[in-house]
Scaffold this motif. Structure first.
Motif, mmCIF file in Angstrom:
data_model
loop_
_atom_site.group_PDB
_atom_site.id
_atom_site.type_symbol
_atom_site.label_atom_id
_atom_site.label_comp_id
_atom_site.label_asym_id
_atom_site.label_seq_id
_atom_site.Cartn_x
_atom_site.Cartn_y
_atom_site.Cartn_z
ATOM 1 N N LEU A 155 0.831 -1.201 0.000
ATOM 2 C CA LEU A 155 0.000 0.000 0.000
ATOM 3 C C LEU A 155 0.867 1.253 0.000
ATOM 4 C CD1 LEU A 155 -3.095 0.278 0.032
ATOM 5 C CD2 LEU A 155 -2.953 0.672 2.491
ATOM 6 N N LEU A 156 1.922 1.234 0.793
ATOM 7 C CA LEU A 156 2.851 2.376 0.826
ATOM 8 C C LEU A 156 3.507 2.560 -0.536
ATOM 9 C CD1 LEU A 156 4.328 4.551 2.462
ATOM 10 C CD2 LEU A 156 5.990 2.800 3.136
ATOM 11 N N SER A 157 3.931 1.461 -1.151
ATOM 12 C CA SER A 157 4.498 1.529 -2.494
ATOM 13 C C SER A 157 3.497 2.115 -3.485
ATOM 14 C CB SER A 157 4.921 0.125 -2.935
ATOM 15 O OG SER A 157 5.283 0.097 -4.297
ATOM 16 N N PRO B 91 -12.362 3.542 -1.446
ATOM 17 C CA PRO B 91 -11.098 3.892 -0.810
ATOM 18 C C PRO B 91 -10.190 2.677 -0.670
ATOM 19 C CG PRO B 91 -12.758 3.601 0.871
ATOM 20 C CD PRO B 91 -13.454 3.385 -0.463
ATOM 21 N N ILE B 92 -8.893 2.886 -0.810
ATOM 22 C CA ILE B 92 -7.949 1.863 -0.399
ATOM 23 C C ILE B 92 -7.987 1.792 1.130
ATOM 24 C CG2 ILE B 92 -6.484 2.221 -2.409
ATOM 25 C CD1 ILE B 92 -4.574 3.821 -0.567
ATOM 26 N N PRO B 93 -7.516 0.708 1.758
ATOM 27 C CA PRO B 93 -7.541 0.647 3.218
ATOM 28 C C PRO B 93 -6.790 1.835 3.835
ATOM 29 C CG PRO B 93 -7.051 -1.502 2.298
ATOM 30 C CD PRO B 93 -7.021 -0.544 1.160
ATOM 31 N N ASP B 94 -7.487 2.616 4.629
ATOM 32 C CA ASP B 94 -6.880 3.847 5.168
ATOM 33 C C ASP B 94 -6.932 3.892 6.692
ATOM 34 O OD1 ASP B 94 -9.609 4.169 5.392
ATOM 35 O OD2 ASP B 94 -9.613 6.261 4.737
ATOM 36 N N VAL C 49 -0.375 4.024 6.578
ATOM 37 C CA VAL C 49 -0.366 4.626 5.246
ATOM 38 C C VAL C 49 -1.544 5.585 5.084
ATOM 39 C CG1 VAL C 49 -0.563 4.161 2.769
ATOM 40 C CG2 VAL C 49 0.918 2.732 4.195
ATOM 41 N N GLY C 50 -2.717 5.181 5.572
ATOM 42 C CA GLY C 50 -3.873 6.081 5.533
ATOM 43 C C GLY C 50 -3.638 7.334 6.358
ATOM 44 N N GLN C 51 -3.002 7.184 7.509
ATOM 45 C CA GLN C 51 -2.679 8.345 8.343
ATOM 46 C C GLN C 51 -1.712 9.276 7.626
ATOM 47 O OE1 GLN C 51 -1.218 6.507 11.909
ATOM 48 N NE2 GLN C 51 -3.180 5.528 12.385
ATOM 49 N N LEU C 52 -0.747 8.698 6.917
ATOM 50 C CA LEU C 52 0.191 9.512 6.147
ATOM 51 C C LEU C 52 -0.531 10.287 5.053
ATOM 52 C CD1 LEU C 52 3.104 10.345 5.423
ATOM 53 C CD2 LEU C 52 3.234 8.281 4.001
ATOM 54 N N GLY D 1 -2.646 15.655 3.123
ATOM 55 C CA GLY D 1 -3.797 16.303 2.494
ATOM 56 C C GLY D 1 -4.330 15.546 1.305
ATOM 57 N N ARG D 2 -4.131 14.219 1.288
ATOM 58 C CA ARG D 2 -4.583 13.401 0.170
ATOM 59 C C ARG D 2 -5.731 12.493 0.587
ATOM 60 N NH1 ARG D 2 0.620 10.398 -2.125
ATOM 61 N NH2 ARG D 2 -1.044 9.251 -3.192
ATOM 62 N N HIS D 3 -6.619 12.197 -0.367
ATOM 63 C CA HIS D 3 -7.712 11.263 -0.120
ATOM 64 C C HIS D 3 -7.263 9.848 -0.475
ATOM 65 C CE1 HIS D 3 -8.570 10.444 -4.340
ATOM 66 N NE2 HIS D 3 -8.465 11.743 -4.589
ATOM 67 N N PRO D 4 -7.981 8.808 -0.021
ATOM 68 C CA PRO D 4 -7.589 7.426 -0.287
ATOM 69 C C PRO D 4 -8.322 6.770 -1.461
ATOM 70 C CG PRO D 4 -9.209 7.430 1.455
ATOM 71 C CD PRO D 4 -9.024 8.883 1.030
ATOM 72 N N TYR D 5 -9.054 7.528 -2.276
ATOM 73 C CA TYR D 5 -9.990 6.917 -3.220
ATOM 74 C C TYR D 5 -9.371 6.544 -4.559
ATOM 75 C CZ TYR D 5 -13.819 7.904 -0.088
ATOM 76 O OH TYR D 5 -14.656 7.908 1.005
ATOM 77 N N ARG D 6 -9.904 5.451 -5.122
ATOM 78 C CA ARG D 6 -9.630 5.032 -6.489
ATOM 79 C C ARG D 6 -10.887 5.278 -7.319
ATOM 80 N NH1 ARG D 6 -6.761 0.433 -8.746
ATOM 81 N NH2 ARG D 6 -6.116 2.248 -9.976
ATOM 82 N N PRO D 7 -10.746 5.808 -8.540
ATOM 83 C CA PRO D 7 -11.920 6.010 -9.392
ATOM 84 C C PRO D 7 -12.487 4.675 -9.871
ATOM 85 C CG PRO D 7 -9.919 6.502 -10.595
ATOM 86 C CD PRO D 7 -9.503 6.261 -9.180
#
Length: 292
Positions: A78-80, A198-201, A205-208, A213-219
């Motif tokens: 996920l970090l990658s 959303p990817i798992p947040d 990684v979600g905290q980062l 200031g980024r969202h976790p979503y995939r279109p």
């Protein structure tokens, strides 16, 4: 008297000293890779000049990332992904000739043993969501149809979940299927309009992402793996260009060539011709495979 300090660590020669210690490595590829990483990491540290407290927090972030990994969750992948590294590695390993369809990341929800189905089958097993028809052709670089292409396709449902995420709620193999083209290279299947997710947040990684200031979503997208004898396999997606997250995919998987218009068909004659009971979405997208 001049004292030689060869091999002794200083701020200026730090990367060179570490590289010298690796000189006797038996695996030259490993040695060179580690030395390149050391050189870039040391350069970044010299540019950032972190405090001891900041570096310790970095180490603890990596520790928390490792603790989050198990048989079902790989937080380092996920970090990658969110750092764009997964897509960069994919791009380097999937350079295509001009005209060939582009690849993108596999994602974590592929299932290897999805059922092989007759062309045109509806892969939605629970009847939920807005109906959709997906069709197109599988071609070579010269525009010729490819016979016998195996098409492995899967998607999230209208709530943004894959079947493996909702065991007992969605049927097994919901919104998954394997198809094979005939001599005309044409493929088609019925599905439902997918939704962004959303990817798992809930981990480091979600905290980062939140701190950046980024969202976790995939279109919204469909997944494909295409395999044909005599051609390079292709792992890719097609995306909804009107999705609210199309320009900010959290894992950088979107490419302009992978967008396919999700058209709402409301004409009664077109609805009847396609065999639907009411309005449906139509996606038409061709794929071009390259030879090795």
């Amino acid at each position: 008297m001049t004292i030689q300090n060869d091999g002794y660590f200083t701020e200026e020669n730090s990367a060179d000293v570490v590289a010298a210690r690796n000189a006797d490595a038996k695996d030259a590829r490993l040695r060179d890779s580690v030395n390149i990483l050391v050189r870039h990491i040391h350069a970044a540290i010299k540019e950032i000049e972190p405090t001891q407290e900041e570096w310790f927090e970095t180490v603890m972030f990596l520790t928390r990332t490792g603790h989050m990994c198990d048989d079902w969750r790989q937080e380092f992948i996920l970090l990658s992904d969110v750092m764009g590294v997964s897509m960069l590695v994919d791009a380097i390993n999937n350079r295509k000739p001009s005209g060939a369809s582009e690849s993108t990341v596999l994602g974590p929800f592929h299932v290897a043993d999805a059922p092989e189905l007759p062309m045109g089958t509806n892969i939605c097993l629970d009847g939920k969501g807005e109906p959709m028809l997906v069709r197109g052709r599988i071609l070579d670089i010269d525009g010729n149809p490819i016979d016998g292409t195996k098409i492995d396709v899967w998607q999230a449902n209208d709530e943004g979940f894959y079947d493996v995420q909702q065991k007992g709620i969605q049927p097994d193999f919901n919104l998954r299927g394997v198809f094979r083209t005939g001599a005309d290279g044409v493929y088609s299947f019925r599905a439902v309009k997918p939704k962004f997710y959303p990817i798992p947040d809930d981990g480091p990684v979600g905290q980062l992402l939140g701190k950046l200031g980024r969202h976790p979503y995939r279109p919204a997208h469909f997944h494909y793996i295409l395999e044909a004898d005599g051609f390079e396999s292709l792992t890719t997606h097609i995306f909804d260009p009107d999705d609210p997250y199309i320009h900010s995919d959290s894992v950088f998987g979107v490419k302009a060539s992978l967008m396919a218009k999700f058209d709402l068909i409301e004409d009664p004659a077109a609805i009847a011709e396609a065999g639907f009971d009411g309005p449906f979405y139509l996606v038409e997208h061709d794929f071009v495979l390259a030879r090795p």
